[in-house]
Design a protein around this motif. Structure first.
Motif, PDB file in Angstrom:
ATOM      1  N   ASP A   1       0.817  -1.219   0.000  1.00  0.00           N
ATOM      2  CA  ASP A   1       0.000   0.000   0.000  1.00  0.00           C
ATOM      3  C   ASP A   1       0.847   1.264   0.000  1.00  0.00           C
ATOM      4  O   ASP A   1       0.312   2.378   0.056  1.00  0.00           O
ATOM      5  N   ALA A   2       2.167   1.114  -0.048  1.00  0.00           N
ATOM      6  CA  ALA A   2       3.054   2.260   0.156  1.00  0.00           C
ATOM      7  C   ALA A   2       2.836   3.380  -0.853  1.00  0.00           C
ATOM      8  O   ALA A   2       2.872   4.570  -0.499  1.00  0.00           O
ATOM      9  N   ASP A   3       2.599   3.053  -2.113  1.00  0.00           N
ATOM     10  CA  ASP A   3       2.377   4.107  -3.109  1.00  0.00           C
ATOM     11  C   ASP A   3       1.105   4.896  -2.798  1.00  0.00           C
ATOM     12  O   ASP A   3       1.088   6.131  -2.895  1.00  0.00           O
ATOM     13  N   ALA A   4       0.043   4.199  -2.429  1.00  0.00           N
ATOM     14  CA  ALA A   4      -1.213   4.880  -2.092  1.00  0.00           C
ATOM     15  C   ALA A   4      -1.072   5.713  -0.829  1.00  0.00           C
ATOM     16  O   ALA A   4      -1.634   6.812  -0.725  1.00  0.00           O
ATOM     17  N   TRP A   5      -0.303   5.212   0.119  1.00  0.00           N
ATOM     18  CA  TRP A   5      -0.063   5.946   1.360  1.00  0.00           C
ATOM     19  C   TRP A   5       0.743   7.206   1.076  1.00  0.00           C
ATOM     20  O   TRP A   5       0.436   8.296   1.588  1.00  0.00           O
ATOM     21  N   ALA A   6       1.765   7.091   0.236  1.00  0.00           N
ATOM     22  CA  ALA A   6       2.566   8.256  -0.130  1.00  0.00           C
ATOM     23  C   ALA A   6       1.720   9.309  -0.853  1.00  0.00           C
ATOM     24  O   ALA A   6       1.880  10.517  -0.639  1.00  0.00           O
ATOM     25  N   ALA A   7       0.798   8.873  -1.693  1.00  0.00           N
ATOM     26  CA  ALA A   7      -0.087   9.810  -2.390  1.00  0.00           C
ATOM     27  C   ALA A   7      -0.993  10.537  -1.407  1.00  0.00           C
ATOM     28  O   ALA A   7      -1.253  11.743  -1.550  1.00  0.00           O
ATOM     29  N   LEU A   8      -1.479   9.816  -0.400  1.00  0.00           N
ATOM     30  CA  LEU A   8      -2.296  10.451   0.637  1.00  0.00           C
ATOM     31  C   LEU A   8      -1.490  11.538   1.345  1.00  0.00           C
ATOM     32  O   LEU A   8      -1.966  12.673   1.544  1.00  0.00           O
ATOM     33  N   LEU A   9      -0.257  11.208   1.736  1.00  0.00           N
ATOM     34  CA  LEU A   9       0.571  12.175   2.471  1.00  0.00           C
ATOM     35  C   LEU A   9       0.961  13.360   1.596  1.00  0.00           C
ATOM     36  O   LEU A   9       1.121  14.478   2.089  1.00  0.00           O
ATOM     37  N   SER A  10       1.086  13.141   0.295  1.00  0.00           N
ATOM     38  CA  SER A  10       1.346  14.252  -0.615  1.00  0.00           C
ATOM     39  C   SER A  10       0.164  15.214  -0.627  1.00  0.00           C
ATOM     40  O   SER A  10       0.335  16.445  -0.620  1.00  0.00           O
ATOM     41  N   ASP A  11      -1.047  14.665  -0.635  1.00  0.00           N
ATOM     42  CA  ASP A  11      -2.251  15.491  -0.577  1.00  0.00           C
ATOM     43  C   ASP A  11      -2.298  16.282   0.727  1.00  0.00           C
ATOM     44  O   ASP A  11      -2.628  17.478   0.733  1.00  0.00           O
TER      45      ASP A  11
ATOM     46  N   VAL B   1       7.750   2.091   3.395  1.00  0.00           N
ATOM     47  CA  VAL B   1       8.077   0.674   3.563  1.00  0.00           C
ATOM     48  C   VAL B   1       9.078   0.512   4.708  1.00  0.00           C
ATOM     49  O   VAL B   1       8.978  -0.408   5.525  1.00  0.00           O
ATOM     50  N   GLU B   2      10.026   1.438   4.778  1.00  0.00           N
ATOM     51  CA  GLU B   2      11.000   1.404   5.878  1.00  0.00           C
ATOM     52  C   GLU B   2      10.308   1.566   7.230  1.00  0.00           C
ATOM     53  O   GLU B   2      10.639   0.870   8.197  1.00  0.00           O
ATOM     54  N   GLU B   3       9.349   2.476   7.317  1.00  0.00           N
ATOM     55  CA  GLU B   3       8.631   2.670   8.574  1.00  0.00           C
ATOM     56  C   GLU B   3       7.876   1.410   8.976  1.00  0.00           C
ATOM     57  O   GLU B   3       7.829   1.032  10.150  1.00  0.00           O
ATOM     58  N   LEU B   4       7.282   0.731   8.011  1.00  0.00           N
ATOM     59  CA  LEU B   4       6.556  -0.502   8.309  1.00  0.00           C
ATOM     60  C   LEU B   4       7.504  -1.625   8.725  1.00  0.00           C
ATOM     61  O   LEU B   4       7.073  -2.633   9.302  1.00  0.00           O
ATOM     62  N   GLY B   5       8.786  -1.456   8.451  1.00  0.00           N
ATOM     63  CA  GLY B   5       9.770  -2.460   8.822  1.00  0.00           C
ATOM     64  C   GLY B   5      10.234  -2.375  10.260  1.00  0.00           C
ATOM     65  O   GLY B   5      11.048  -3.198  10.701  1.00  0.00           O
ATOM     66  N   ASP B   6       9.742  -1.408  11.008  1.00  0.00           N
ATOM     67  CA  ASP B   6      10.096  -1.297  12.426  1.00  0.00           C
ATOM     68  C   ASP B   6       9.680  -2.588  13.135  1.00  0.00           C
ATOM     69  O   ASP B   6       8.492  -2.939  13.149  1.00  0.00           O
ATOM     70  N   PRO B   7      10.628  -3.309  13.737  1.00  0.00           N
ATOM     71  CA  PRO B   7      10.276  -4.592  14.369  1.00  0.00           C
ATOM     72  C   PRO B   7       9.251  -4.466  15.493  1.00  0.00           C
ATOM     73  O   PRO B   7       8.560  -5.447  15.807  1.00  0.00           O
ATOM     74  N   LYS B   8       9.140  -3.293  16.105  1.00  0.00           N
ATOM     75  CA  LYS B   8       8.182  -3.133  17.201  1.00  0.00           C
ATOM     76  C   LYS B   8       6.789  -2.764  16.704  1.00  0.00           C
ATOM     77  O   LYS B   8       5.854  -2.664  17.501  1.00  0.00           O
ATOM     78  N   LEU B   9       6.656  -2.529  15.413  1.00  0.00           N
ATOM     79  CA  LEU B   9       5.353  -2.178  14.859  1.00  0.00           C
ATOM     80  C   LEU B   9       4.665  -3.433  14.323  1.00  0.00           C
ATOM     81  O   LEU B   9       5.155  -4.074  13.390  1.00  0.00           O
ATOM     82  N   ASP B  10       3.557  -3.786  14.918  1.00  0.00           N
ATOM     83  CA  ASP B  10       2.738  -4.894  14.426  1.00  0.00           C
ATOM     84  C   ASP B  10       1.711  -4.294  13.470  1.00  0.00           C
ATOM     85  O   ASP B  10       0.635  -3.861  13.877  1.00  0.00           O
TER      86      ASP B  10
ATOM     87  N   ARG C   1      -2.011  -4.916  13.546  1.00  0.00           N
ATOM     88  CA  ARG C   1      -2.810  -4.453  14.688  1.00  0.00           C
ATOM     89  C   ARG C   1      -2.615  -2.981  14.997  1.00  0.00           C
ATOM     90  O   ARG C   1      -3.472  -2.348  15.624  1.00  0.00           O
ATOM     91  N   ASP C   2      -1.464  -2.409  14.584  1.00  0.00           N
ATOM     92  CA  ASP C   2      -1.131  -1.039  14.971  1.00  0.00           C
ATOM     93  C   ASP C   2      -1.331  -0.027  13.858  1.00  0.00           C
ATOM     94  O   ASP C   2      -1.034   1.159  14.033  1.00  0.00           O
ATOM     95  N   THR C   3      -1.808  -0.459  12.696  1.00  0.00           N
ATOM     96  CA  THR C   3      -2.044   0.458  11.584  1.00  0.00           C
ATOM     97  C   THR C   3      -3.441   0.235  11.011  1.00  0.00           C
ATOM     98  O   THR C   3      -3.993  -0.860  11.101  1.00  0.00           O
ATOM     99  N   VAL C   4      -3.975   1.283  10.417  1.00  0.00           N
ATOM    100  CA  VAL C   4      -5.229   1.156   9.693  1.00  0.00           C
ATOM    101  C   VAL C   4      -5.222   2.143   8.528  1.00  0.00           C
ATOM    102  O   VAL C   4      -4.777   3.289   8.669  1.00  0.00           O
ATOM    103  N   GLY C   5      -5.643   1.679   7.384  1.00  0.00           N
ATOM    104  CA  GLY C   5      -5.856   2.551   6.241  1.00  0.00           C
ATOM    105  C   GLY C   5      -7.329   2.540   5.885  1.00  0.00           C
ATOM    106  O   GLY C   5      -7.984   1.494   5.956  1.00  0.00           O
ATOM    107  N   LEU C   6      -7.862   3.699   5.565  1.00  0.00           N
ATOM    108  CA  LEU C   6      -9.257   3.806   5.165  1.00  0.00           C
ATOM    109  C   LEU C   6      -9.302   4.074   3.666  1.00  0.00           C
ATOM    110  O   LEU C   6      -8.657   4.998   3.174  1.00  0.00           O
ATOM    111  N   TRP C   7     -10.084   3.257   2.968  1.00  0.00           N
ATOM    112  CA  TRP C   7     -10.094   3.275   1.514  1.00  0.00           C
ATOM    113  C   TRP C   7     -11.490   3.550   0.963  1.00  0.00           C
ATOM    114  O   TRP C   7     -12.487   3.082   1.511  1.00  0.00           O
ATOM    115  N   VAL C   8     -11.526   4.304  -0.117  1.00  0.00           N
ATOM    116  CA  VAL C   8     -12.727   4.452  -0.938  1.00  0.00           C
ATOM    117  C   VAL C   8     -12.315   4.038  -2.345  1.00  0.00           C
ATOM    118  O   VAL C   8     -11.478   4.695  -2.973  1.00  0.00           O
ATOM    119  N   ASP C   9     -12.872   2.949  -2.807  1.00  0.00           N
ATOM    120  CA  ASP C   9     -12.424   2.338  -4.061  1.00  0.00           C
ATOM    121  C   ASP C   9     -10.929   2.016  -3.938  1.00  0.00           C
ATOM    122  O   ASP C   9     -10.543   1.321  -3.021  1.00  0.00           O
TER     123      ASP C   9
END
Length: 325
Positions: free
Chosen positions: A17-27, A44-53, A56-64
């Motif tokens: 989802d990294a490309d879509a997430w980056a587009a959201l943050l650009s907006d 992708v690097e941020e999601l690689g944090d070993p302490k981040l599950d 359970r610790d992230t949520v993305g909200l999508w429309v289409d």
């Protein structure tokens, strides 16, 4: 994943989802003028944090196929006093005032309470911390309405590197050297000692240090400097380059991530020594601007130091907190 409007799909954020997430943050950057841009690789690097599950610790909200909002909750391994859980969240500009922010914060608060109980149940005080730029008045109103209160203020500061850089002498007996991996563990320990009296700071374990500090893809070893007394690190300034910011602004900027001096050597101008070495080398290697963030209540007088070296306020951020226990 909590209660969200039925017209959005709520699911954990995955690396795909990294490309879509980056587009959201650009907006969000365009809407709020945060000055912060991210590439898919950064996320992708941020999601690689070993302490981040992430499940359970992230949520993305999508429309289409469009990510319209997201939330992340972070916990810390080492504590000093209060269990402070951090969060990051945002809603696209065109999707605000539809209840997404309220739903996100409700989920975030619930997940933060769960993380406290999972990792630090014996710590009596826990709170959620979240930071928002002053231009996002809607988020500030939302946080206040949910019972969060303002507690700290942060300035981002910038300095053009075509301006003369003050000459700062190195005290006799000390020397300035670029960062090298051989100093890494000593630097982590020094950083922990330096920031022990800073609000909200906690000792960084080796894993966290590798992920978010000298192991980050943005870290620039050749632009980071240490002041040594013998072989002891007594001051330092760490440099980072966020290539997504350059792509968005057309300005090559060096970000000063951490600056500090050990207590035994404070009052001798050593932070200025390390910082001027950093920005001098950055200017010599083609960077056009330097930036940094500073807590306005920093106990070491960092704000006045940065002002003396030509940094000026660019934006203002507020940290909000909510007691969880």
């Amino acid at each position: 994943m909590g209660t969200f409007p039925e017209w959005v799909e709520a699911r954990p954020i995955e690396k795909t989802d990294a490309d879509a997430w980056a587009a959201l943050l650009s907006d969000v950057q365009v809407t709020d003028q945060t000055g912060e841009s991210y590439s898919a690789e950064d996320l992708v690097e941020e999601l690689g944090d070993p302490k981040l599950d992430a499940a359970r610790d992230t949520v993305g909200l999508w429309v289409d196929d469009v990510m319209v909002a997201f939330g992340v909750v972070y916990w810390r391994k080492n504590l000093v006093d209060v269990d402070r859980l951090g969060t990051d969240s945002a809603v696209r500009g065109g999707w605000r005032r539809r209840g997404l922010g309220q739903a996100l914060m409700t989920w975030i608060i619930g997940r933060a309470r769960e993380l406290h109980e999972e990792h630090h149940p014996d710590v009596p005080e826990a709170e959620l911390n979240t930071v928002v730029i002053s231009t996002n008045v809607g988020a500030a109103a939302l946080f206040t309405g949910l019972g969060l209160e303002e507690c700290r203020y942060l300035f981002t500061m910038q300095r053009p590197l075509d301006l003369p850089i003050p000459a700062v002498g190195v005290p006799e007996g000390l020397r300035v050297v670029p960062y090298e991996p051989a100093y890494d563990e000593a630097l982590r320990l020094v950083h922990n000692e330096v920031f022990m009296d800073h609000w909200g700071s906690t000792p960084k374990d080796e894993e966290t240090w590798k992920v978010w500090f000298t192991g980050s893809r943005a870290f620039r070893a050749g632009l980071s400097y240490l002041v040594l007394d013998g072989e002891q690190i007594v001051a330092y300034a760490n440099a980072y380059e966020y290539e997504a910011d350059t792509a968005a602004t057309g300005i090559r900027e060096i970000y000063v991530g951490q600056v500090g001096t050990v207590r035994s050597h404070r009052g001798r101008g050593l932070a200025a020594v390390a910082l001027t070495a950093l920005i001098t080398q950055a200017a010599a290697t083609g960077f056009e601007r330097a930036s940094l963030g500073v807590d306005t209540q920093n106990p070491t007088g960092a704000l006045s130091l940065y002002e003396r070296l030509g940094f000026q306020q660019h934006s203002r951020w507020t940290t909000y907190r909510l007691a969880l226990t």
